[in-house]
Design a protein around this motif. Structure first.
Motif, mmCIF file in Angstrom:
data_model
loop_
_atom_site.group_PDB
_atom_site.id
_atom_site.type_symbol
_atom_site.label_atom_id
_atom_site.label_comp_id
_atom_site.label_asym_id
_atom_site.label_seq_id
_atom_site.Cartn_x
_atom_site.Cartn_y
_atom_site.Cartn_z
ATOM 1 N N ASP A 123 43.685 25.461 47.816
ATOM 2 C CA ASP A 123 43.566 24.909 46.468
ATOM 3 C C ASP A 123 42.721 25.766 45.539
ATOM 4 N N ARG A 124 42.390 26.986 45.916
ATOM 5 C CA ARG A 124 41.577 27.842 45.049
ATOM 6 C C ARG A 124 42.373 28.186 43.786
ATOM 7 N N LYS A 125 41.720 28.067 42.666
ATOM 8 C CA LYS A 125 42.383 28.261 41.373
ATOM 9 C C LYS A 125 41.942 29.574 40.731
ATOM 10 N N ARG A 126 42.907 30.306 40.186
ATOM 11 C CA ARG A 126 42.603 31.522 39.457
ATOM 12 C C ARG A 126 42.709 31.240 37.962
ATOM 13 N N ILE A 127 41.744 31.755 37.218
ATOM 14 C CA ILE A 127 41.691 31.542 35.769
ATOM 15 C C ILE A 127 41.562 32.889 35.068
ATOM 16 N N PRO A 128 41.967 32.967 33.789
ATOM 17 C CA PRO A 128 41.780 34.224 33.055
ATOM 18 C C PRO A 128 40.300 34.555 32.910
ATOM 19 N N CYS A 129 39.972 35.820 33.029
ATOM 20 C CA CYS A 129 38.583 36.251 32.856
ATOM 21 C C CYS A 129 38.184 36.035 31.397
ATOM 22 N N PRO A 130 37.059 35.382 31.127
ATOM 23 C CA PRO A 130 36.640 35.142 29.738
ATOM 24 C C PRO A 130 36.292 36.425 28.986
ATOM 25 N N LEU A 131 35.984 37.509 29.708
ATOM 26 C CA LEU A 131 35.668 38.777 29.056
ATOM 27 C C LEU A 131 36.927 39.576 28.717
ATOM 28 N N ASP A 132 37.960 39.404 29.529
ATOM 29 C CA ASP A 132 39.223 40.101 29.296
ATOM 30 C C ASP A 132 40.344 39.288 29.942
ATOM 31 N N PRO A 133 41.085 38.509 29.152
ATOM 32 C CA PRO A 133 42.125 37.628 29.720
ATOM 33 C C PRO A 133 43.307 38.356 30.323
ATOM 34 N N LYS A 134 43.307 39.689 30.269
ATOM 35 C CA LYS A 134 44.406 40.437 30.865
ATOM 36 C C LYS A 134 44.376 40.381 32.392
ATOM 37 N N HIS A 135 43.244 39.982 32.968
ATOM 38 C CA HIS A 135 43.190 39.817 34.411
ATOM 39 C C HIS A 135 42.590 38.454 34.746
ATOM 40 N N THR A 136 42.804 38.010 35.991
ATOM 41 C CA THR A 136 42.349 36.682 36.415
ATOM 42 C C THR A 136 41.315 36.804 37.526
ATOM 43 N N VAL A 137 40.655 35.673 37.798
ATOM 44 C CA VAL A 137 39.604 35.644 38.810
ATOM 45 C C VAL A 137 39.563 34.244 39.412
ATOM 46 N N TYR A 138 39.155 34.133 40.678
ATOM 47 C CA TYR A 138 38.988 32.814 41.284
ATOM 48 C C TYR A 138 37.901 32.048 40.535
ATOM 49 N N GLU A 139 38.186 30.799 40.228
ATOM 50 C CA GLU A 139 37.255 29.998 39.442
ATOM 51 C C GLU A 139 35.908 29.852 40.137
ATOM 52 N N ASP A 140 35.919 29.719 41.459
ATOM 53 C CA ASP A 140 34.659 29.547 42.180
ATOM 54 C C ASP A 140 33.877 30.853 42.332
ATOM 55 N N GLN A 141 34.479 31.990 41.905
ATOM 56 C CA GLN A 141 33.790 33.278 41.969
ATOM 57 C C GLN A 141 33.533 33.849 40.572
ATOM 58 N N LEU A 142 33.662 33.017 39.544
ATOM 59 C CA LEU A 142 33.570 33.496 38.171
ATOM 60 C C LEU A 142 32.215 34.138 37.875
ATOM 61 N N GLN A 143 31.130 33.470 38.205
ATOM 62 C CA GLN A 143 29.804 33.989 37.885
ATOM 63 C C GLN A 143 29.536 35.322 38.570
ATOM 64 N N LYS A 144 29.983 35.449 39.800
ATOM 65 C CA LYS A 144 29.815 36.714 40.520
ATOM 66 C C LYS A 144 30.647 37.813 39.861
ATOM 67 N N HIS A 145 31.853 37.456 39.430
ATOM 68 C CA HIS A 145 32.741 38.434 38.803
ATOM 69 C C HIS A 145 32.187 38.917 37.467
ATOM 70 N N LEU A 146 31.609 38.002 36.674
ATOM 71 C CA LEU A 146 31.113 38.374 35.350
ATOM 72 C C LEU A 146 30.025 39.439 35.414
ATOM 73 N N LYS A 147 29.296 39.498 36.534
ATOM 74 C CA LYS A 147 28.220 40.480 36.670
ATOM 75 C C LYS A 147 28.738 41.889 36.921
ATOM 76 N N LYS A 148 29.985 41.993 37.400
ATOM 77 C CA LYS A 148 30.509 43.319 37.730
ATOM 78 C C LYS A 148 31.827 43.654 37.026
ATOM 79 N N CYS A 149 32.294 42.753 36.159
ATOM 80 C CA CYS A 149 33.558 42.991 35.450
ATOM 81 C C CYS A 149 33.460 44.251 34.589
ATOM 82 N N ASN A 150 34.493 45.051 34.615
ATOM 83 C CA ASN A 150 34.497 46.289 33.837
ATOM 84 C C ASN A 150 34.489 46.035 32.337
ATOM 85 N N SER A 151 34.835 44.817 31.927
ATOM 86 C CA SER A 151 34.874 44.491 30.499
ATOM 87 C C SER A 151 33.558 43.893 29.999
#
Length: 460
Positions: A39-67
């Motif tokens: 049931d893991r959900k992927r959502i558009p990245c708030p920094l760049d909606p051209k790619h998606t990220v697992y919702e439960d890993q959003l905070q971790k992703h925002l720290k290393k997102c290239n955008s």
């Protein structure tokens, strides 16, 4: 799919995804939903909606997102070259040119001709070349578009040589560098010259850069990814350390970018060299104090706190993209009874100088030269032709030639404001045609060197 690559077929690109999945998986993280049944959900990245990220890993992703917003470089100073600070003087949103009545447009043309009366509007031809580009100019492998760029670059270098700006111990700052082709040819022209450095200023990431061709040469190439509006040259480490005279160059520097570059060179760069506690000198004197005689090689003898600007050579472009807020010639416009309202309409009318010629310019570009589009004259001309040539009120009143003449008058009036600005700053400035209109419709070159007559006499 290729071995070790994601098994997801991308319909839009008609090929398999080329990402490398985690060990033991068939799909990459982006397309893992096709494999996983949880049931893991992927959502558009708030920094760049051209790619998606697992919702439960959003905070971790925002720290290393290239955008993510990256730390500002040391030479970033917010709005240091922006110009107008008085909000009350910034013009409100203007009525489109096509919405004006015939009488209003005719009044604008009368104002334009009155303000232009007495100005030097007939520019001299200074179409030169340089030995560094002769081999490339004679290479039959180059297409028509590439040949046009080479002719322009050769003439720019020829004009630089005539002004004695191609010498040792200098830092060449290319504004709006794109792929860095102009700096590339300057470097080729200075093959046996020591102590040459290049700063390539470009706010966007650029493909097909030519910087790699200089890795095995003695010259130093450094890219500054920053908007000219926020660039403080004094804080660029290589200039702080070496204190070399600067030569500002640019090939088709669009609209307001030219004004930002001029202010970056002759105001923020020149006047910020002193210590903070010192009383600033008048602009005219300060520009003159930083003067380097153009006929002398500028070497390491420049060891004072003043970091000189030895010269400026910029091919102008896209006057319809100028902005009153950034424009350096506001004082000139006011002196001839014009203001932000007239400037707005004149900069829109300036596109009449090239509109109506879409057929000529669109045929000039070939597919083999698409990679040159970052600094492409023809691309700029096509763009302004599409946006400006259409439904003006005067379309059925003025002929194409009359519209072209008015457009050229608007361009020269805007450029004259830049010339007067440079003269007030202590520079000997000029405009000239540096190439034929068949090569580029934007064929005017702005040059400036310090004016020796404004050097103050030494006090005893």
């Amino acid at each position: 799919p290729e071995p070790g690559r994601c098994a997801h077929f991308v319909l839009r690109k008609r090929r398999f995804c080329r990402m490398v999945p985690a060990p033991g998986r068939r799909f990459c993280g982006e397309h893992g939903l096709e494999e996983e049944q949880n049931d893991r959900k992927r959502i558009p990245c708030p920094l760049d909606p051209k790619h998606t990220v697992y919702e439960d890993q959003l905070q971790k992703h925002l720290k290393k997102c290239n955008s993510r917003e990256k730390p500002k470089p040391v030479y970033f100073v917010q709005d240091i070259n922006a110009g107008l600070k008085d909000v009350a003087e910034i013009p409100e949103k203007q009525v489109p040119l096509s919405s004006l009545s015939i009488e209003e447009l005719q009044n604008l043309i009368i104002k334009l001709k009155k303000a232009s009366n007495g100005l030097e509007l007939c520019l001299k031809e200074q179409i030169l070349s340089h030995q560094a580009l002769q081999e490339a100019l004679n290479d039959p492998k180059n297409g028509e578009s590439a040949f046009k760029h080479l002719k322009q670059q050769a003439s720019i270098l020829g004009n630089m040589e005539k002004l004695h700006l191609l010498g040792p111990g200098r830092c060449f700052v290319e504004f709006g560098a794109g792929r860095g082709k102009l700096s590339h040819w300057v470097d080729i022209a200075l093959e046996n010259v020591e102590g040459v450095q290049f700063l390539l200023v470009e706010r966007a990431t650029t493909r097909f850069k030519v910087d790699g061709k200089h890795k095995r040469r003695d010259s130093i190439f450094e890219r500054l990814q920053v908007d000219i509006q926020h660039l403080c040259l004094n804080k660029v480490p290589i200039l702080e350390k070496k204190k070399l005279p600067v030569v500002g160059i640019g090939k088709h520097l669009c609209g307001a970018a030219t004004d930002l570059a001029l202010r970056c060179l002759v105001e923020s760069y020149t006047t910020c060299c002193d210590g903070e506690d010192e009383e600033p000198a008048p602009k005219r004197c300060r520009a003159a104090q930083t003067e380097v005689a153009p006929h002398k090689p500028a070497g390491n003898e420049s060891t004072t706190d003043h970091k000189p600007v030895a010269g400026i050579v910029i091919a102008l472009c896209c006057h319809h993209k100028c902005d009153w807020t950034h424009y350096v010639g506001r004082d000139f416009f006011k002196s001839v009874g014009l203001g932000p309202l007239e400037f707005h309409y004149f900069q829109r009318m300036s596109s009449w100088a090239t509109c109506g010629m879409q057929e000529t310019t669109s045929k000039a570009s070939t597919s083999e030269d698409r990679e040159d589009q970052t600094n492409d004259t023809e691309e700029h001309e096509q763009m302004l032709s599409r946006t400006e040539s259409g439904s003006d009120t005067l379309q059925g009143i003025l002929s194409v030639e009359e519209r072209k003449e008015i457009g050229c008058l608007c361009k020269r009036l805007i450029d004259h404001g830049r010339i007067e600005y440079l003269q007030q700053q202590g520079y000997k400035a000029a405009l000239q045609y540096y190439t034929e209109s068949a090569v580029s419709l934007e064929n005017v070159l702005l040059t400036a060197v310090p004016n020796p007559s404004l050097i103050p006499e030494p006090t005893i």
